[in-house]
Design an enzyme around this catalytic site. Structure first.
Site, PDB file in Angstrom:
ATOM      1  N   ASP A 178      -5.218  -7.362  -4.703  1.00 20.64           N
ATOM      2  CA  ASP A 178      -5.599  -8.408  -3.759  1.00 20.64           C
ATOM      3  C   ASP A 178      -6.027  -9.689  -4.469  1.00 20.64           C
ATOM      4  O   ASP A 178      -5.792 -10.784  -3.967  1.00 20.64           O
ATOM      5  CB  ASP A 178      -6.720  -7.916  -2.829  1.00 20.64           C
ATOM      6  CG  ASP A 178      -6.153  -7.095  -1.686  1.00 20.64           C
ATOM      7  OD1 ASP A 178      -5.095  -7.487  -1.151  1.00 20.64           O
ATOM      8  OD2 ASP A 178      -6.729  -6.051  -1.342  1.00 20.64           O
ATOM      9  N   CYS A 217      -9.617  -1.458 -10.711  1.00 18.65           N
ATOM     10  CA  CYS A 217      -8.946  -0.354 -10.019  1.00 18.65           C
ATOM     11  C   CYS A 217      -7.634  -0.809  -9.385  1.00 18.65           C
ATOM     12  O   CYS A 217      -6.964  -0.030  -8.719  1.00 18.65           O
ATOM     13  CB  CYS A 217      -9.864   0.292  -8.988  1.00 18.65           C
ATOM     14  SG  CYS A 217     -10.416  -0.851  -7.726  1.00 18.65           S
ATOM     15  N   GLU A 270     -12.098  -8.771  -5.413  1.00 19.56           N
ATOM     16  CA  GLU A 270     -10.684  -8.965  -5.092  1.00 19.56           C
ATOM     17  C   GLU A 270     -10.467 -10.260  -4.323  1.00 19.56           C
ATOM     18  O   GLU A 270      -9.343 -10.635  -4.013  1.00 19.56           O
ATOM     19  CB  GLU A 270     -10.112  -7.764  -4.340  1.00 19.56           C
ATOM     20  CG  GLU A 270     -10.928  -7.299  -3.158  1.00 19.56           C
ATOM     21  CD  GLU A 270     -10.427  -5.997  -2.544  1.00 19.56           C
ATOM     22  OE1 GLU A 270      -9.326  -5.553  -2.859  1.00 19.56           O
ATOM     23  OE2 GLU A 270     -11.157  -5.432  -1.713  1.00 19.56           O
ATOM     24  N   HIS A 303       0.813  -1.209   0.000  1.00 18.91           N
ATOM     25  CA  HIS A 303       0.000   0.000   0.000  1.00 18.91           C
ATOM     26  C   HIS A 303       0.850   1.265   0.000  1.00 18.91           C
ATOM     27  O   HIS A 303       0.457   2.275  -0.555  1.00 18.91           O
ATOM     28  CB  HIS A 303      -0.960  -0.007   1.191  1.00 18.91           C
ATOM     29  CG  HIS A 303      -2.082  -0.952   0.968  1.00 18.91           C
ATOM     30  ND1 HIS A 303      -2.191  -2.139   1.627  1.00 18.91           N
ATOM     31  CD2 HIS A 303      -3.108  -0.913   0.097  1.00 18.91           C
ATOM     32  CE1 HIS A 303      -3.253  -2.775   1.178  1.00 18.91           C
ATOM     33  NE2 HIS A 303      -3.836  -2.059   0.259  1.00 18.91           N
TER      34      HIS A 303
HETATM   35  C1  PEP Z   1      -6.768  -3.956  -5.005  1.00 20.54           C
HETATM   36  O1  PEP Z   1      -6.724  -4.813  -4.120  1.00 20.54           O
HETATM   37  O2  PEP Z   1      -6.465  -4.186  -6.202  1.00 20.54           O
HETATM   38  C2  PEP Z   1      -7.184  -2.580  -4.680  1.00 20.54           C
HETATM   39  C3  PEP Z   1      -7.397  -1.678  -5.609  1.00 20.54           C
HETATM   40  O3  PEP Z   1      -7.291  -2.255  -3.375  1.00 20.54           O
HETATM   41  P1  PEP Z   1      -6.035  -1.954  -2.408  1.00 20.54           P
HETATM   42  O4  PEP Z   1      -4.804  -1.948  -3.281  1.00 20.54           O
HETATM   43  O5  PEP Z   1      -6.311  -0.660  -1.760  1.00 20.54           O
HETATM   44  O6  PEP Z   1      -6.080  -3.123  -1.492  1.00 20.54           O
HETATM   45 MG    MG Z   2      -7.623  -4.435  -2.157  1.00 20.14          MG
END
Ligand code: PEP
Ligand code: MG
Length: 553
Positions: free
Chosen positions: A452, A499, A428, A185
């Site tokens: 994820d 995303c 995810e 993250h």
């Molecule tokens: C993901 O898991 O692809 C996502 C966009 O969420 P995050 O990266 O914030 O877990």
């Molecule tokens: Mg995620």
């Protein structure tokens, strides 16, 4: 030259700011009272100055409520009871360092067992303040990301999402970490701040010092400490070339993303706060595809953001997007995203544990503030609410039902709520991808979180540099899951976006187009390069190519 994994968003050259938390080993020692008193006075004065500087630098980054933490620290360092006890110990013949340590430890222990949440958290203030006083007594530098007041490149063993949330984008030009992965993250958050970074860069901590010159090439994952003139020249040229290319793409800013054979793909931005929107708009975002609301929670120091604070943030984003769709993800906390003011119980596998929607459905008291804030803000634009980490249809139904109940309550209170809010979910968790056609009967849209999805499908911790090689978003298994999700949505007349980081991977553009993706959401800096790539592709040709990729046989 050292090698790591880069975020592919530019090159920076600057001075190293070494972010290392010192480990202080303090032994019992005696001292001459008068001398030790002087040392203590000096350390206290320096500590007060430090806290005031941090507060001054933080004014434009944090809300007034957040800034109160610094006042709490200042009153603690001036606290007659605290100082009195330290002085008493010095008068018994102990050194200032030892006296500060034992008085602070005792005070910390006193708060460990208390029930009251507020008082419990005060022990962290004691730790922060006493570490600062001890460092000043010992002449040890205590790095602090919020104290940075010149342009630097941060070098650290690792950065937590909470550390990253405090980075000042105007001063932190880039960062390099020894640990971490492309999907951590911290790297993702830095990218949406437009900060180039290289993670999993083995050897960076031992081979760099505070103040060294450093080159961070996030496009190639290169890091050069104390570069030669030739390195400076070559990377300087590469930096200029990259920046010119990005500048050259600006002509695409106000264009739609339409392929050669007229298929429209929506390209939206991933953001963490309203501040990220300026860059999103500047880079031609057609909407917001992911607002990671946890950034708001990570930025708080002492309590959850209340309904009013959240309302203001969501309203601002919706207004600034001026009628374009804004997908706001509800709180995705837990795993590596820890809060200062709420301790999650220790779990063996926090990424598989009590987090995201699981936490929110269990703590509806906390969830309620966010949902009410979102619903109230909905009249200021085109809102879509999205739940993270959904694994079962029951979870989705419960979360959606909760939103609808809160809407009813608000309407009863006479508060206006839009009738056009879309309620969707992230895909995810592999279980949701496999069952996408069923989920799509209830959800208005899907957004695939490939970060994820890859982690859970490959059973490979996204933070571990050792298993980075398993981050394979283009592996046929993942591609099949993506295809199933898109097909499941379309079968029910719903839209599907991505995303996760795969959305901005140039290599993946044609595949995702061929799969029929409707929307791609990514860090602002990636929007124009992806738009340029997409408009030269053909949907029909892309469709022909994909069959081989998912190994249909
Ligand atoms: C993901 O898991 O692809 C996502 C966009 O969420 P995050 O990266 O914030 O877990
Ligand atoms: Mg995620």
């Amino acid at each position: 030259m050292l090698k790591g994994i880069g975020t592919k968003n530019g090159i920076q050259i600057g001075k190293v700011y070494k972010f290392e938390k010192p480990s202080l080993s303090i032994k019992e020692e005696k001292g001459e009272a008068q001398e030790e008193m002087i040392k203590l006075e000096r350390a206290i004065t320096k500590t007060i100055e430090d806290i005031e500087t941090i507060k001054k630098n933080a004014v434009h980054l944090f809300s007034n409520a957040d800034l109160e933490i610094f006042d709490a620290h200042l009153s603690m360092v001036n606290d007659p009871e605290y100082l009195g006890q330290i002085k008493e110990t010095i008068n018994k013949g102990y050194s200032a360092v030892w006296s500060t340590k034992i008085v602070s430890d005792n005070m910390y222990e006193m708060f460990v067992g208390v029930e009251d949440e507020y008082l419990k958290e005060r022990k962290e203030d004691i730790k922060d303040v006493s570490t600062r006083v001890l460092c000043n007594l010992l002449g040890v530098d205590l790095p602090d990301l919020s104290i940075i007041n010149e342009k630097v490149i941060v070098v650290a063993d690792e950065l937590t999402p909470a550390d990253t949330a405090k980075l000042n984008r105007e001063l932190v030009l880039g960062f390099v970490t020894e640990k971490g992965s492309r999907n951590s993250h911290s790297a993702i958050m830095a990218e949406s701040l437009g900060i180039p970074c290289v993670v999993a860069c083995e050897g960076i901590v031992s081979s760099s010092n505070h103040g060294d010159t450093i080159i961070v090439d996030s496009n190639n994952g290169d890091v050069v400490v104390n570069p030669s003139d030739e390195d400076l020249h070559n990377y300087g040229i590469a930096k200029e070339k990259y920046e010119n290319e990005i500048e050259g793409l600006k002509s695409l800013k106000d264009k739609e993303t339409i392929t050669l054979d007229k298929r429209k793909i929506e390209i939206a931005a991933n953001i963490g706060s309203p501040d990220d929107l300026y860059s999103a708009i500047e880079n031609g975002a057609e909407g917001v595809g992911l607002l990671r609301t946890e950034v708001l929670y990570l930025n708080k120091n002492d309590c959850f953001p209340n309904e009013e604070e959240q309302f203001e943030v969501y309203k601002k984003v919706l207004e600034l997007m001026n009628g374009k769709r804004v997908v706001i993800r509800t709180l995705d906390i837990g795993g590596d995203k820890e809060l200062n003011y709420f301790k999650f119980e220790n779990e063996t596998n926090p990424f598989l544990g009590y987090r995201a929607i699981r936490f929110c459905l269990d703590r509806k008291d906390i969830f309620k503030d966010q949902i009410r804030a979102l619903l109230r803000a909905s009249v200021y634009g085109k809102l879509a609410i999205m739940f993270p980490m959904i694994a079962t249809i029951d979870e989705f139904k419960e979360a959606k039902e909760f939103v609808l109940t809160q809407k009813e309550e608000l309407l009863k209170e006479g508060v206006k709520v839009s009738d056009e809010i879309e309620i969707g979910m992230m895909v995810e968790v592999p279980a949701a991808a496999v069952l996408a056609d069923e989920f799509a009967k209830y959800a208005d849209f899907f957004s695939i979180g490939t970060n994820d999805l890859v982690q859970y499908s490959m059973a490979a911790d996204r933070l571990s540099s050792k298993v980075n090689y398993l981050y394979q978003p283009l592996n046929p298994s993942i591609l099949r899951l993506i295809k199933m999700t898109i097909d499941g949505a379309h079968k029910n007349g719903k839209w599907c976006g991505i995303c996760g980081e795969l959305a901005s991977d140039e290599e993946a553009c044609e595949i995702l187009l061929g799969f029929g993706i409707d929307e791609l959401s990514m860090p602002a800096a990636k929007i124009l390069p992806i738009r340029k790539k997409m408009i030269w592709l053909s949907y029909d040709k892309a469709k022909e190519k994909i069959d081989n990729l998912i190994l249909k046989d």
